[in-house]
Design a protein around this motif. Structure first.
Motif, PDB file in Angstrom:
ATOM      1  N   LYS A 104      22.669  29.970-153.161  1.00  0.00           N
ATOM      2  CA  LYS A 104      21.407  29.721-153.868  1.00  0.00           C
ATOM      3  C   LYS A 104      20.270  30.462-153.195  1.00  0.00           C
ATOM      4  CE  LYS A 104      18.374  25.977-155.438  1.00  0.00           C
ATOM      5  NZ  LYS A 104      18.136  24.520-155.405  1.00  0.00           N
ATOM      6  N   ILE A 105      19.463  31.175-153.990  1.00  0.00           N
ATOM      7  CA  ILE A 105      18.295  31.881-153.469  1.00  0.00           C
ATOM      8  C   ILE A 105      17.147  30.881-153.339  1.00  0.00           C
ATOM      9  CG2 ILE A 105      16.638  33.743-153.872  1.00  0.00           C
ATOM     10  CD1 ILE A 105      18.754  35.165-155.504  1.00  0.00           C
ATOM     11  N   THR A 106      16.681  30.691-152.115  1.00  0.00           N
ATOM     12  CA  THR A 106      15.640  29.700-151.854  1.00  0.00           C
ATOM     13  C   THR A 106      14.257  30.329-151.701  1.00  0.00           C
ATOM     14  OG1 THR A 106      16.099  29.825-149.467  1.00  0.00           O
ATOM     15  CG2 THR A 106      17.286  28.156-150.746  1.00  0.00           C
ATOM     16  N   GLY A 107      14.170  31.651-151.635  1.00  0.00           N
ATOM     17  CA  GLY A 107      12.871  32.297-151.478  1.00  0.00           C
ATOM     18  C   GLY A 107      13.033  33.768-151.141  1.00  0.00           C
ATOM     19  N   VAL A 108      11.924  34.420-150.874  1.00  0.00           N
ATOM     20  CA  VAL A 108      11.904  35.842-150.524  1.00  0.00           C
ATOM     21  C   VAL A 108      10.875  36.040-149.414  1.00  0.00           C
ATOM     22  CG1 VAL A 108      11.563  38.211-151.347  1.00  0.00           C
ATOM     23  CG2 VAL A 108      12.507  36.487-152.884  1.00  0.00           C
ATOM     24  N   VAL A 109      11.211  36.890-148.442  1.00  0.00           N
ATOM     25  CA  VAL A 109      10.263  37.244-147.397  1.00  0.00           C
ATOM     26  C   VAL A 109      10.021  38.747-147.456  1.00  0.00           C
ATOM     27  CG1 VAL A 109      12.095  37.529-145.672  1.00  0.00           C
ATOM     28  CG2 VAL A 109       9.748  37.101-144.932  1.00  0.00           C
ATOM     29  N   SER A 110       8.789  39.137-147.264  1.00  0.00           N
ATOM     30  CA  SER A 110       8.419  40.548-147.345  1.00  0.00           C
ATOM     31  C   SER A 110       7.578  40.928-146.144  1.00  0.00           C
ATOM     32  CB  SER A 110       7.629  40.833-148.635  1.00  0.00           C
ATOM     33  OG  SER A 110       7.140  42.161-148.638  1.00  0.00           O
ATOM     34  N   SER A 111       7.865  42.106-145.601  1.00  0.00           N
ATOM     35  CA  SER A 111       7.020  42.691-144.556  1.00  0.00           C
ATOM     36  C   SER A 111       6.470  44.006-145.092  1.00  0.00           C
ATOM     37  CB  SER A 111       7.827  42.939-143.282  1.00  0.00           C
ATOM     38  OG  SER A 111       8.871  43.864-143.501  1.00  0.00           O
ATOM     39  N   PHE A 112       5.210  44.285-144.817  1.00  0.00           N
ATOM     40  CA  PHE A 112       4.588  45.491-145.363  1.00  0.00           C
ATOM     41  C   PHE A 112       3.537  46.008-144.388  1.00  0.00           C
ATOM     42  CE2 PHE A 112       2.712  41.643-146.967  1.00  0.00           C
ATOM     43  CZ  PHE A 112       1.351  41.817-146.810  1.00  0.00           C
ATOM     44  N   ARG A 113       3.300  47.316-144.487  1.00  0.00           N
ATOM     45  CA  ARG A 113       2.341  47.965-143.608  1.00  0.00           C
ATOM     46  C   ARG A 113       1.735  49.159-144.317  1.00  0.00           C
ATOM     47  NH1 ARG A 113       3.662  49.125-137.253  1.00  0.00           N
ATOM     48  NH2 ARG A 113       1.535  49.546-136.555  1.00  0.00           N
ATOM     49  N   ARG A 114       0.510  49.453-144.002  1.00  0.00           N
ATOM     50  CA  ARG A 114      -0.133  50.598-144.628  1.00  0.00           C
ATOM     51  C   ARG A 114       0.595  51.871-144.260  1.00  0.00           C
ATOM     52  NH1 ARG A 114      -6.601  50.336-144.073  1.00  0.00           N
ATOM     53  NH2 ARG A 114      -6.227  52.532-144.508  1.00  0.00           N
ATOM     54  N   LYS A 115       0.839  52.692-145.274  1.00  0.00           N
ATOM     55  CA  LYS A 115       1.638  53.893-145.066  1.00  0.00           C
ATOM     56  C   LYS A 115       0.936  54.909-144.179  1.00  0.00           C
ATOM     57  CE  LYS A 115       4.381  57.281-147.585  1.00  0.00           C
ATOM     58  NZ  LYS A 115       3.880  58.467-146.898  1.00  0.00           N
ATOM     59  N   ASP A 116      -0.400  54.927-144.199  1.00  0.00           N
ATOM     60  CA  ASP A 116      -1.089  55.929-143.390  1.00  0.00           C
ATOM     61  C   ASP A 116      -0.857  55.684-141.899  1.00  0.00           C
ATOM     62  OD1 ASP A 116      -2.509  53.608-143.259  1.00  0.00           O
ATOM     63  OD2 ASP A 116      -4.379  54.438-144.031  1.00  0.00           O
ATOM     64  N   GLU A 117      -0.643  54.430-141.498  1.00  0.00           N
ATOM     65  CA  GLU A 117      -0.327  54.164-140.099  1.00  0.00           C
ATOM     66  C   GLU A 117       1.038  54.728-139.747  1.00  0.00           C
ATOM     67  OE1 GLU A 117      -0.649  50.059-139.255  1.00  0.00           O
ATOM     68  OE2 GLU A 117      -2.683  49.856-140.038  1.00  0.00           O
ATOM     69  N   LEU A 118       2.012  54.529-140.663  1.00  0.00           N
ATOM     70  CA  LEU A 118       3.331  55.094-140.431  1.00  0.00           C
ATOM     71  C   LEU A 118       3.295  56.619-140.464  1.00  0.00           C
ATOM     72  CD1 LEU A 118       5.441  52.683-142.674  1.00  0.00           C
ATOM     73  CD2 LEU A 118       5.103  52.563-140.206  1.00  0.00           C
ATOM     74  N   ASP A 119       2.469  57.140-141.360  1.00  0.00           N
ATOM     75  CA  ASP A 119       2.365  58.598-141.452  1.00  0.00           C
ATOM     76  C   ASP A 119       1.838  59.189-140.154  1.00  0.00           C
ATOM     77  OD1 ASP A 119       3.342  58.528-143.970  1.00  0.00           O
ATOM     78  OD2 ASP A 119       1.393  58.694-144.967  1.00  0.00           O
ATOM     79  N   GLN A 120       0.864  58.536-139.529  1.00  0.00           N
ATOM     80  CA  GLN A 120       0.326  59.037-138.275  1.00  0.00           C
ATOM     81  C   GLN A 120       1.392  59.094-137.192  1.00  0.00           C
ATOM     82  OE1 GLN A 120      -3.026  56.601-137.282  1.00  0.00           O
ATOM     83  NE2 GLN A 120      -4.239  57.274-139.030  1.00  0.00           N
ATOM     84  N   VAL A 121       2.173  58.034-137.099  1.00  0.00           N
ATOM     85  CA  VAL A 121       3.256  58.020-136.108  1.00  0.00           C
ATOM     86  C   VAL A 121       4.284  59.089-136.440  1.00  0.00           C
ATOM     87  CG1 VAL A 121       5.102  56.630-135.115  1.00  0.00           C
ATOM     88  CG2 VAL A 121       2.902  55.583-135.624  1.00  0.00           C
ATOM     89  N   SER A 122       4.661  59.169-137.733  1.00  0.00           N
ATOM     90  CA  SER A 122       5.660  60.144-138.146  1.00  0.00           C
ATOM     91  C   SER A 122       5.166  61.568-137.902  1.00  0.00           C
ATOM     92  CB  SER A 122       5.996  59.940-139.620  1.00  0.00           C
ATOM     93  OG  SER A 122       6.906  60.917-140.067  1.00  0.00           O
ATOM     94  N   LYS A 123       3.848  61.766-138.157  1.00  0.00           N
ATOM     95  CA  LYS A 123       3.277  63.099-137.962  1.00  0.00           C
ATOM     96  C   LYS A 123       3.357  63.515-136.490  1.00  0.00           C
ATOM     97  CE  LYS A 123      -0.283  63.827-140.406  1.00  0.00           C
ATOM     98  NZ  LYS A 123      -1.670  63.765-140.934  1.00  0.00           N
ATOM     99  N   LYS A 124       3.029  62.594-135.605  1.00  0.00           N
ATOM    100  CA  LYS A 124       3.093  62.899-134.181  1.00  0.00           C
ATOM    101  C   LYS A 124       4.518  63.219-133.745  1.00  0.00           C
ATOM    102  CE  LYS A 124      -0.916  60.064-132.941  1.00  0.00           C
ATOM    103  NZ  LYS A 124      -1.375  58.859-132.195  1.00  0.00           N
ATOM    104  N   LEU A 125       5.474  62.409-134.231  1.00  0.00           N
ATOM    105  CA  LEU A 125       6.874  62.642-133.868  1.00  0.00           C
ATOM    106  C   LEU A 125       7.361  63.983-134.415  1.00  0.00           C
ATOM    107  CD1 LEU A 125       8.390  59.082-134.426  1.00  0.00           C
ATOM    108  CD2 LEU A 125       7.865  60.184-132.254  1.00  0.00           C
ATOM    109  N   THR A 126       6.925  64.306-135.654  1.00  0.00           N
ATOM    110  CA  THR A 126       7.341  65.584-136.245  1.00  0.00           C
ATOM    111  C   THR A 126       6.814  66.756-135.438  1.00  0.00           C
ATOM    112  OG1 THR A 126       7.356  64.584-138.447  1.00  0.00           O
ATOM    113  CG2 THR A 126       7.245  66.978-138.339  1.00  0.00           C
TER     114      THR A 126
END
Length: 543
Positions: free
Chosen positions: A307-329
């Protein structure tokens, strides 16, 4: 309370439920006994009053009372007492003098001599009544009725009928023993139910004690507060049950906003959490557009059994991830470039050193000049055609990588890429281009017929950015061209292949671009990438 806290939850529940059953059954038993006694007293009293009224209405008794005929009344009272199973039947005249009594010595004496006598109600007011009193024959439930004259106009005497209360006590005692057995049985049954309920309850809370649950709750609050990603959980009704401060901040809500109990539609309209709640299919790394920002979200269903009792979601602004990804790239590009250059120039320096040692100075100078001219030509081309430093750095790194592999990356001198739009993520662009060039280099490297050359052509004319990468590999069958961009599909039978082109396809889908595959003009395959310059107004699902 300290002793109770030392006990396990199961022991506490057995003890508490058992005591509750004991107290409840005891209270109910006391009430039942009290009610039973009152009920029996009332029934016996009503019976005594009924018998008294019946005797008072007998004409022979009325006549005997008016005449003071003790010889008639005494035996008839004893007979009536026996017939009605009464303890006594006492008959008195208008003055309250006994005319009949079970004890002959009481005949002729006043009924007022008895403690608790209340015959005045019947004699004076002419009313029948019930009373519980201690008379000359002990405690009894009495019913008294006035005796009216034959014409019914005046009271001429009184009838008192009494029933022994010892019988009531015997009945109460019998019920008391039964009730004690019921209380013991209820306590045992409650203990068994408590054991079953405690086991079921412990299983439902994964065998945790209340103190452990409280500690986990505090740890959860601390964890949610420390996580920088926004977290929201909903129950089966779509109402928010859990959220952290980062969720409030990320969604742009006022600080301290309480979301618990609110419907997710009121917090985030068109939320995809309800879709996951209905389907039970998790969603990973989904992009969404909300409050003028792009977010990256993961949504997982919570299940209890099937039985599905609920849903949990995690989210973050993409520009923060883009900054990290840009530095790593950038760091990876620099590392690849430096590694390739170090390897390449190490070989060249060894060659130049060897030429100098054997005295071939002219050949050494020619080799140095050739290297200088080749790099200067490439650098001038990149400066003129590709002013973006990130893209230019990527191409320079891939150029040196090709030389390291013994291949040649040829950039079409007519290429032009000077109109890169600002909204285009550079790290995604170099990831697309880098994966396609790496794929072309590897295909060319493993081809026996290859001349060792990969060609890159770029154009920014029109509404699209166009990149053409042509290799000299074995080529791709038409059937494989439809599947080459699927995850895990590769022409190389090695574990971990089939990732690069799948990533390229996902990145292009995100940018609204396309990629096609066709046979090259002579040998190998040609990959053509189209990326629109204008950002498309896509309807992105909300969280």
């Amino acid at each position: 309370m300290t002793i109770l806290n030392r006990l396990k939850l199961k022991s506490r529940m057995i003890l508490i439920l058992g005591l509750m059953a004991l107290v409840q059954t005891g209270l109910i038993g006391l009430f039942a006994l009290h009610y039973l006694q009152q009920s029996l007293d009332e029934q016996i009293g009503q019976r005594a009053l009924h018998v008294a009224k019946t005797i008072a209405a007998m004409p022979s008794v009325v006549e005997a009372v008016e005449g003071g005929d003790i010889r008639y009344l005494q035996p008839i009272s004893l007979l009536l007492a026996e017939k009605t199973q009464a303890r006594f039947v006492v008959i008195g005249n208008i003055n309250g003098i006994r005319l009949a009594h079970p004890n002959p010595y009481k005949i002729g004496q006043s009924m007022a001599d008895d403690e608790g006598d209340d015959s005045a109600e019947a004699l004076v007011h002419g009313k029948g009544y019930i009373s519980k009193a201690l008379g000359s024959l002990g405690w009894s439930m009495r019913g008294k009725a006035p005796i009216y004259s034959e014409d019914g106009h005046k009271v001429v005497g009184v009838i008192s009928v009494g029933y022994d209360l010892n019988r009531v006590a015997e009945i109460i005692q019998r019920y008391r023993l039964t009730l004690i057995l019921v209380i013991i049985g209820s306590f045992v049954l409650s203990a068994l139910i408590a054991v079953w309920f405690a086991n079921h309850f412990k299983q439902a809370i994964f065998g945790l004690e209340p103190e452990q649950i409280a500690r986990l709750f505090e740890e959860q609050k601390a964890t949610l507060g420390s996580v920088r990603e926004g977290i929201i959980a909903i129950n089966a009704e779509g109402k928010v049950t859990t959220f952290n401060p980062a969720a409030v901040e990320t969604l742009g809500l006022p600080e301290g906003t309480q979301l618990s109990g609110k419907n997710i539609k009121d917090v985030i309209p068109d939320s995809s959490l309800l879709e996951v709640l209905k389907s039970g299919i998790p969603q990973y790394d989904r992009e969404l557009w909300l409050n003028d920002h792009t977010f990256v979200a993961n949504r997982l269903p919570m299940k209890q059994g099937d039985k599905i009792t609920g849903v949990v979601s995690s989210f973050r602004r993409k520009d923060e991830l883009d900054q990290v990804s840009k530095k790593l790239t950038r760091i990876q590009q620099y590392a690849d470039t430096l590694r390739s250059q170090a390897h390449e120039y190490s070989n060249k320096l060894h060659t130049i050193a060897g030429l100098i040692q054997i005295g071939a100075n002219d050949e050494a100078l020619a080799l140095i000049g050739q290297e200088s001219r080749s790099h200067q030509k490439l650098i001038r081309l990149l400066l003129d055609a590709v002013p973006d430093p990130i893209l230019a750095g990527c191409l320079l790194g891939k150029y040196n990588r090709a030389r390291e592999l013994g291949l040649r990356l040829k950039i079409d001198p007519e290429s032009r890429m000077t109109e890169l739009p600002d909204h285009l993520p550079r790290e995604q662009l170099v990831s697309i281009l880098g994966n396609l060039i790496d794929n072309a280099l590897e295909a060319t490297l493993h081809s026996d017929k290859a001349a060792g050359e990969v060609t890159l052509s770029m154009s920014d004319f029109g509404n699209d950015l166009i990149f053409e990468i042509e290799d000299q590999g074995p080529g791709i069958d038409e059937a494989e061209q439809l599947r080459i961009f699927e995850k895990g599909v590769s022409s190389k039978a090695k574990e971990g292949r089939g990732i690069g082109l799948h990533l390229v396809k996902n990145l292009l889908d995100n940018l609204g671009g396309t990629v096609t595959v066709e046979p090259a003009s002579q040998l190998g395959s040609r990959f053509i990438v189209y990326i629109p310059k204008q950002r498309e107004q896509r309807s992105v699902q909300a969280e």
